[in-house]
Design a protein around this motif. Structure first.
Motif, mmCIF file in Angstrom:
data_model
loop_
_atom_site.group_PDB
_atom_site.id
_atom_site.type_symbol
_atom_site.label_atom_id
_atom_site.label_comp_id
_atom_site.label_asym_id
_atom_site.label_seq_id
_atom_site.Cartn_x
_atom_site.Cartn_y
_atom_site.Cartn_z
ATOM 1 N N THR A 57 -7.811 1.281 12.724
ATOM 2 C CA THR A 57 -7.426 2.688 12.638
ATOM 3 C C THR A 57 -8.605 3.600 12.275
ATOM 4 N N THR A 97 -14.145 3.354 -0.844
ATOM 5 C CA THR A 97 -13.179 3.960 -1.778
ATOM 6 C C THR A 97 -13.310 3.317 -3.164
ATOM 7 N N ILE A 124 2.960 2.357 2.514
ATOM 8 C CA ILE A 124 3.310 2.936 3.818
ATOM 9 C C ILE A 124 4.822 2.945 3.979
ATOM 10 N N GLU A 155 -5.592 -1.402 7.772
ATOM 11 C CA GLU A 155 -4.421 -1.668 8.613
ATOM 12 C C GLU A 155 -4.804 -2.446 9.861
ATOM 13 N N GLU A 209 -4.479 9.069 4.220
ATOM 14 C CA GLU A 209 -3.841 8.958 2.904
ATOM 15 C C GLU A 209 -4.185 7.618 2.245
ATOM 16 N N SER A 256 -4.200 4.214 -3.635
ATOM 17 C CA SER A 256 -5.612 4.087 -3.251
ATOM 18 C C SER A 256 -6.503 4.499 -4.418
ATOM 19 N N ARG A 257 -6.132 5.596 -5.074
ATOM 20 C CA ARG A 257 -6.966 6.064 -6.192
ATOM 21 C C ARG A 257 -6.891 5.123 -7.388
ATOM 22 N N ARG A 315 2.773 7.118 -4.405
ATOM 23 C CA ARG A 315 2.495 7.377 -2.994
ATOM 24 C C ARG A 315 1.237 6.593 -2.579
ATOM 25 N N PRO A 316 1.039 6.400 -1.249
ATOM 26 C CA PRO A 316 -0.133 5.625 -0.803
ATOM 27 C C PRO A 316 -1.456 6.153 -1.337
ATOM 28 N N GLY A 317 -1.617 7.481 -1.354
ATOM 29 C CA GLY A 317 -2.871 8.075 -1.842
ATOM 30 C C GLY A 317 -3.116 7.731 -3.298
ATOM 31 N N HIS A 322 -6.250 -0.514 1.839
ATOM 32 C CA HIS A 322 -5.523 -1.232 2.878
ATOM 33 C C HIS A 322 -6.226 -1.024 4.223
ATOM 34 N N ALA A 378 -13.088 1.262 3.903
ATOM 35 C CA ALA A 378 -12.243 0.913 2.757
ATOM 36 C C ALA A 378 -13.101 0.559 1.544
ATOM 37 N N ARG A 421 -5.423 10.735 12.009
ATOM 38 C CA ARG A 421 -4.541 9.654 11.537
ATOM 39 C C ARG A 421 -4.117 9.966 10.105
ATOM 40 N N SER A 442 0.815 -1.223 0.000
ATOM 41 C CA SER A 442 0.000 0.000 0.000
ATOM 42 C C SER A 442 0.843 1.265 0.000
#
Lengths: 237, 289
Positions: A88, A146, A52, A84, B179, A76-77, A71-73, A82, A143, B174, A50
């Protein structure tokens, strides 16, 4: 149909190799279960996938699009979600606000409540006040909103009552049946193997087994050997 | 009695500025988890762009806009450094980095603006707004306090009523989880830095004519601002607002009493000390048990 393909992936922590040359595949409609003892590198594997933590080598691709440098973002897109370990939730936000943060333009909060009706009555409650099981439901539902193609779930059963774990496993199976590709890292090996399709066993950062879940489930002695050592040859050539 | 009231009212402009700078500090801390020591220096950079343009003969209001734009850009630049290289650092490391950046900004700022060389700072809002119990209340006082209240209300509304505000609250809680959900963390963080940069710059433009307008003096207004933020425990916008205004009034009162007048700049330090001691009282009791 989506497909996550991880090839020859290596990840270091503090310059020490934690994951070494791992290959992994997750496909729409299937659950890839990742098992292994504590310290085997399972969580590090997901964190590398992912974004991180950076990967030291290898490739990560969803439907042919390589993501290992994103990058993680951005990952995701591209459809990689993920969940975690450690539940979280955004503690100061309510259940509904947690869901709204992740709401993709094409998604609807009703989908989250349909998956976990338990959350409907808790929609206005701060996430920090939810029970452990509810928090885990919330992060999975979050999640889902998304609109992912691939869902990575890390140790969702940790610290939860068996009845809740069974409830969550059923929901994850439902998500896979709905077309998601799921990578499930889990300590409850028997339960995870019962809902999974493909299994990976990791030991000391390497995948020492890549095969069918049902086969491994029927061979507890082999699973035991894979966890404890002496079975590197189990990886198909 | 009237002398005391006059002094208290005279402290309102400073109080409004401390309040606004303090609210900006709380905004930055709550949303991007940085105790920002560069807050006032960012505004000072924008203010000196205004001064430079004004001294070069440019009309005042376009110069004000250019100054605010410069302050916004300085804020974004500092924010970029903090999010790009120190995004995952601890709160104490981030605070230490902003102290280092403050020292750097002051050094460069003093060099570029001619050190203690006096400047022709335009008074943007001269004159009196109204009389209160026979004392003139300046437009600058009303404006700084109004701006501080406006920023506080807007912050509350923005954070609680908008999707971007919701994402910012998630980010503050967070950052990595936000992100991982696709929230554009870096962009939102830069938005916070840019917004606080713009408001801070405008506040400093108003207060600068009443202070010695050199880069160091204005940059160190961060001390009373952080004292105000501490009164709000770096959480409450409204307590910070009240704390900043009270601090200005106390400073004003102190200036009218000869025996304490020369020590009035130590007031923020005493407030910081008092708040920290007060906040530690339970810890001391716990230890005693």
């Amino acid at each position: 149909m989506s497909r996550l393909v991880v090839s020859n992936m290596s990840i270091n922590r503090a310059e020490l190799p934690v994951v070494t040359a791992v290959d992994l595949v997750a496909e729409s409609g299937a659950i890839s279960v990742v098992l292994g003892a504590n310290g085997a590198g399972k969580t590090t594997l997901l964190e590398g996938l992912s974004g991180i933590i950076p990967v030291a080598g290898g490739t990560i691709a969803i439907d042919g699009r390589e993501l290992q440098k994103a990058r993680p973002g951005a990952r995701s897109r591209e459809g990689l979600a993920h969940v975690e370990q450690g539940r979280t939730v955004f503690r100061q936000l309510t259940t509904e606000e947690n869901l709204r943060v992740s709401l993709h333009p094409g998604a609807d909060i009703a989908e989250a409540y349909a998956l976990f009706p338990e959350l409907v009555q808790r929609r206005a409650v701060k996430a920090s006040l939810l029970s452990g099981g509810e928090q885990q439901m919330l992060v999975i539902a979050r999640a889902l909103l998304t609109r992912p193609k691939v869902l990575l779930i890390d140790e969702m059963s940790a610290g939860l009552a068996p009845v809740i774990v069974t409830r969550l496993m059923t929901a994850v199976r439902k998500l896979a049946d709905g077309g998601l590709a799921v990578v499930l890292v889990e300590q409850f090996a028997a339960l995870a193997l019962s809902i999974g399709n493909r299994a990976y066993v990791m030991r000391r950062g390497r995948a020492v087994y890549d095969g069918d879940c049902a086969k491994l489930r029927q061979s507890p002695d082999e699973l035991h050997r894979l966890y404890l050592g002496g079975a590197e040859s189990a990886v198909p050539a | 009695m009237n002398a005391l009231l006059t002094s208290a009212v005279a402290g309102l402009t400073a109080g409004g500025t401390y309040a606004l700078l303090g609210v900006c500090a709380v905004f930055t801390y709550r949303l991007v988890a940085v105790v920002n020591f560069t807050g006032a220096a960012i505004g000072t950079a924008g203010t000196f762009v205004l001064i430079a343009l004004f001294e070069a003969g440019f009309p005042i209001w376009p110069s004000v806009l250019a100054g605010i734009a410069a302050g916004t850009l300085t804020g974004v630049a500092i924010g970029y450094i903090m999010t790009r290289w120190f995004g995952e650092a601890s709160a104490s490391t981030k605070a230490a980095v902003t102290v280092a950046l403050l020292v750097g900004l002051i050094a460069v700022g003093l060099r570029l603006t001619g050190g203690q060389h006096p400047h022709n700072m335009p008074d943007l809002f001269p004159g009196s707004a109204f009389r209160l119990a026979g004392v003139e209340v300046t437009i600058a006082s009303v404006l700084t306090i109004g701006l501080a209240v406006l920023f506080t209300i807007l912050s509350d509304l923005f954070l609680n009523r908008t999707k971007i505000g919701l994402n910012l609250r998630a980010l503050a809680d967070r950052p990595m989880a936000a992100e991982l959900l696709g929230v554009r963390v870096q962009l939102l963080s830069l938005l916070v830095w840019g917004m606080t940069g713009a408001f801070t710059t405008f506040a400093l433009m108003i207060i600068a004519p009443q202070r010695s307008p050199n880069f160091m003096t204005l940059s160190l207004l961060v001390v009373p601002a952080l004292a105000a933020a501490l009164i709000g425990v770096f959480r409450s916008f409204w307590w910070t607002l009240a704390g900043g205004i009270a601090l200005g009034i106390v400073e004003g009162l102190a200036s009218s009493i000869d025996s304490v007048s020369q020590y009035r700049s130590a007031i923020p330090f005493l407030v910081v000390l008092a708040v920290l001691l007060w906040s530690q009282r339970e810890a001391r009791w716990d230890e005693a048990r």
